[in-house]
Write a protein that holds these residues in place. Structure first.
Motif, PDB file in Angstrom:
ATOM      1  N   ASP A 219       0.811  -1.246   0.140  1.00  0.00           N
ATOM      2  CA  ASP A 219       0.070   0.059   0.293  1.00  0.00           C
ATOM      3  C   ASP A 219       0.314   0.763   0.111  1.00  0.00           C
ATOM      4  OD1 ASP A 219      -2.325  -1.064   0.183  1.00  0.00           O
ATOM      5  OD2 ASP A 219      -3.065  -1.254   2.469  1.00  0.00           O
ATOM      6  N   GLY A 220       0.042   2.360  -1.179  1.00  0.00           N
ATOM      7  CA  GLY A 220       0.669   3.435  -1.289  1.00  0.00           C
ATOM      8  C   GLY A 220       2.452   2.529  -1.573  1.00  0.00           C
ATOM      9  N   ILE A 221       3.172   1.933  -2.777  1.00  0.00           N
ATOM     10  CA  ILE A 221       4.067   2.006  -3.140  1.00  0.00           C
ATOM     11  C   ILE A 221       4.598   3.350  -3.458  1.00  0.00           C
ATOM     12  CG2 ILE A 221       3.098   1.452  -4.523  1.00  0.00           C
ATOM     13  CD1 ILE A 221       5.244  -1.405  -4.872  1.00  0.00           C
ATOM     14  N   THR A 222       3.667   4.576  -3.979  1.00  0.00           N
ATOM     15  CA  THR A 222       4.298   5.069  -4.891  1.00  0.00           C
ATOM     16  C   THR A 222       5.234   6.588  -3.601  1.00  0.00           C
ATOM     17  OG1 THR A 222       2.215   6.204  -5.344  1.00  0.00           O
ATOM     18  CG2 THR A 222       3.655   5.253  -7.124  1.00  0.00           C
ATOM     19  N   ALA A 223       5.121   6.746  -2.775  1.00  0.00           N
ATOM     20  CA  ALA A 223       5.534   6.551  -1.631  1.00  0.00           C
ATOM     21  C   ALA A 223       5.772   8.399  -1.895  1.00  0.00           C
ATOM     22  CB  ALA A 223       7.023   6.381  -1.697  1.00  0.00           C
ATOM     23  N   GLY A 224       4.573   8.948  -2.598  1.00  0.00           N
ATOM     24  CA  GLY A 224       4.371  10.944  -2.834  1.00  0.00           C
ATOM     25  C   GLY A 224       5.315  10.863  -4.408  1.00  0.00           C
ATOM     26  N   ALA A 225       5.695   9.937  -4.512  1.00  0.00           N
ATOM     27  CA  ALA A 225       6.063  10.658  -5.683  1.00  0.00           C
ATOM     28  C   ALA A 225       5.103  11.560  -6.869  1.00  0.00           C
ATOM     29  CB  ALA A 225       6.526   9.330  -6.489  1.00  0.00           C
ATOM     30  N   GLY A 226       4.245  11.194  -6.792  1.00  0.00           N
ATOM     31  CA  GLY A 226       3.123  12.225  -7.827  1.00  0.00           C
ATOM     32  C   GLY A 226       3.221  13.502  -7.070  1.00  0.00           C
ATOM     33  N   TRP A 227       3.684  13.260  -5.716  1.00  0.00           N
ATOM     34  CA  TRP A 227       4.153  14.997  -5.570  1.00  0.00           C
ATOM     35  C   TRP A 227       5.235  15.241  -6.349  1.00  0.00           C
ATOM     36  CZ3 TRP A 227      -1.211  16.523  -4.516  1.00  0.00           C
ATOM     37  CH2 TRP A 227      -2.142  15.571  -3.618  1.00  0.00           C
ATOM     38  N   ILE A 228       6.310  14.830  -5.623  1.00  0.00           N
ATOM     39  CA  ILE A 228       7.347  14.944  -6.302  1.00  0.00           C
ATOM     40  C   ILE A 228       7.376  15.456  -8.085  1.00  0.00           C
ATOM     41  CG2 ILE A 228       9.834  14.587  -6.851  1.00  0.00           C
ATOM     42  CD1 ILE A 228       9.546  13.378  -4.027  1.00  0.00           C
TER      43      ILE A 228
END
Length: 310
Positions: A219-228
């Motif tokens: 779960d949450g594997i992208t770890a905020g990469a979209g916000w970066i």
């Protein structure tokens, strides 16, 4: 060549890999914003791409089908955003945030059946003797196809925006949608296609995380990469080649903190882990300090809804 126990050639090669997810997502978002649309749902589209890619690759045994499914999954989620904002004229910021929350929840539901499942490995491209060149071979000729695809997409987007009529129309819609409509261009259709492209790129970026970087589902594997990726578009001043540079910068920070941990750095692990996000905040603060220049580079109609009856 080693520096403090860190092989520099391997470090550079690793940062190129680490940069792929945010580069793909950011170049897609750049096209969306060039069309005058602000989609804050990049994180949601990325994580949907991650779970769709892993599920398809694990089921079919083909990582390439996984990437295709990820692109379709990201585009499908972006279509929801497009309908809400371009047809029903919903607020773009609120809709984008809702899209991220929806994507996180839906991916968690779908991913429950794939916890602990390993996807098939993504093969690397073979360059023959070039791979054996010291340092250079490790850096440039030892990657999977998506690394080269991400660079190619930056070049393609740059060329289309700069040299083609399609790029001119896209930029015109982003600068002044009323004038573009008066000239006979289908503003909503152009923005819809841009949003679908951005969703597909975000989906591919998410799939790269779950199929290559962290080949499993959590779960949450992208770890905020979209916000970066969203911050990276602003950092790049809406210019494709700066997206490439910025992605390698942020990717390098992520890889460096992992290498420092492995090398037994005395810096606390928590500080190293938060460093990519601190750098992102710092960059945004610096950019925000020069609001005039940032406003000059941003598309004039960014975030503004369009309706043909106006």
């Amino acid at each position: 060549m080693d520096l403090g126990g860190i092989n520099l050639a391997v470090l550079v090669a690793s940062l190129m890999v680490a940069a792929v997810p945010i580069m793909l997502a950011a170049i897609g978002e750049l096209v969306v914003e060039k069309a005058g649309v602000l989609n804050l749902g990049v994180e949601g589209m990325m994580i949907i791409g991650a779970v769709c890619g892993l599920a398809t690759a694990a089921t079919s045994g083909s990582p390439f089908l996984g990437f295709l499914a990820a692109a379709l999954g990201g585009a499908a989620l972006s279509l929801v955003f497009a309908i809400l904002t371009q047809v029903f004229l919903a607020n773009q910021v609120a809709t984008g945030l809702a899209l991220t929350l929806f994507g996180l929840g839906l991916s968690s539901l779908i991913g429950q059946g794939y916890v602990g499942v390993k996807p098939p490995p993504t093969p690397r491209l073979e360059f023959g003797p070039l791979t054996d060149i010291p340092a250079v071979g490790t850096i440039l000729f030892h990657h999977d196809p998506m690394v080269y695809f991400s660079i190619l997409m930056v070049a393609v987007v740059w060329a289309v925006l700069r040299y083609t009529r399609t790029g001119l129309i896209l930029r015109a819609v982003g600068e002044n949608h009323d004038a573009a409509h008066a000239l006979g261009y289908k503003v909503q259709r152009i923005r819809l296609l841009a949003i679908l492209f951005g969703g597909a790129m975000a989906g591919l970026g998410g799939a790269y995380v779950s199929l290559v970087r962290v080949p499993q589902w959590t779960d949450g594997i992208t770890a905020g990469a979209g916000w970066i990726a969203l911050a990276l578009v602003v950092f790049a001043s809406w210019k494709p080649w700066r997206v490439l540079i910025g992605a390698y910068l942020f990717g390098g920070i992520s890889v460096l903190q992992l290498n420092l941990q492995a090398a037994g750095s005395t810096i606390p692990v928590e500080y190293l882990a938060m460093s990519p996000y601190l750098i992102t905040i710092l960059v945004l603060v610096i950019i925000s300090a020069d609001r005039g220049r940032a406003a000059l580079n941003a598309p004039a109609a960014l975030g503004k809804n369009f309706h043909a009856s106006r």
